[in-house]
Motif scaffolding. Structure first.
Motif, short mmCIF file in Angstrom:
data_model
loop_
_atom_site.label_atom_id
_atom_site.label_comp_id
_atom_site.label_asym_id
_atom_site.label_seq_id
_atom_site.Cartn_x
_atom_site.Cartn_y
_atom_site.Cartn_z
N THR A 44 -30.48 47.69 14.64
CA THR A 44 -29.55 48.77 14.92
C THR A 44 -28.88 48.52 16.27
OG1 THR A 44 -31.14 50.15 16.10
CG2 THR A 44 -31.04 50.42 13.69
N LYS A 45 -27.74 49.14 16.47
CA LYS A 45 -27.01 48.94 17.71
C LYS A 45 -27.88 49.33 18.91
CE LYS A 45 -22.44 49.33 19.64
NZ LYS A 45 -21.07 49.65 19.36
N ASP A 66 -21.19 44.97 25.63
CA ASP A 66 -21.78 46.30 25.75
C ASP A 66 -20.71 47.32 26.09
OD1 ASP A 66 -23.59 48.38 25.99
OD2 ASP A 66 -24.32 47.77 27.95
N THR A 72 -18.69 46.50 21.60
CA THR A 72 -18.57 45.78 20.33
C THR A 72 -19.91 45.85 19.58
OG1 THR A 72 -19.29 43.65 21.22
CG2 THR A 72 -16.95 44.18 21.41
N SER A 73 -19.92 45.31 18.39
CA SER A 73 -21.15 45.28 17.60
C SER A 73 -21.89 43.96 17.77
CB SER A 73 -20.82 45.49 16.12
OG SER A 73 -20.33 46.79 15.94
N VAL A 74 -21.35 43.08 18.61
CA VAL A 74 -21.98 41.79 18.89
C VAL A 74 -22.13 41.68 20.40
CG1 VAL A 74 -21.78 39.29 18.71
CG2 VAL A 74 -20.94 40.72 16.85
#
Length: 151
Positions: A44-45, A66, A72-74
């Motif tokens: 999860t994030k 971050d 972002t999700s990466v």
């Protein structure tokens, strides 16, 4: 007439779906499982942000993704600040449209989050889809028409 098969990849990579079939079977994505250095993590994030912060603290490093570009999700953790990496890339010609190499600018806000951009996107997306479908159909029909004329 076969419109869809002409749009299904044609030798290019498909967008990652995080190995949905593996996730539904309780497994992690294949890239996570097969990474020889254990550099890829999936979760999860919240879990990933916590892990990235712990790792950055361990190595006295930096996190990219971050806060940049609105978050972002990466996430990437590095010993080197990403501003220095970006400067080095630019010196090598990155970010120059002629080189085709991307740079790594640090944006803290995501411009697409602004309401006026959302409205524009909602208005333009269907038009872009119709235009793309029309061009594809035209090319498909004219290509098939010329095949029949040559028979």
């Amino acid at each position: 007439m076969k419109i869809a098969p002409g749009l299904l990849g044609g030798g290019v990579m498909y967008k990652c779906d995080f190995c949905h079939h593996r996730l539904t079977a309780g497994k992690v994505p294949a890239c996570v499982e097969s990474c020889p250095n254990g550099a890829i993590t999936f979760g999860t994030k919240e879990e990933i942000i916590k892990l990235a912060r712990e790792r950055a603290k361990e190595i006295n490093g930096y996190i990219y993704g971050d806060k940049e570009n609105g978050g972002t999700s990466v996430l990437y953790v590095s010993h080197i600040p990403f501003s220095e990496i970006n400067e080095a890339l630019i010196k090598q010609g990155a970010g120059d449209k002629k080189s085709g190499k991307p740079a790594m600018p640090t944006f803290t806000d995501n411009p697409s989050d602004a309401p006026e951009h959302l409205v524009k996107s909602l208005a333009l997306a269907p038009l872009a889809g119709l235009l793309t479908a029309g061009i594809t159909a035209y090319k498909t029909f004219t290509r098939e028409g010329s095949k029949h004329e040559n028979d």
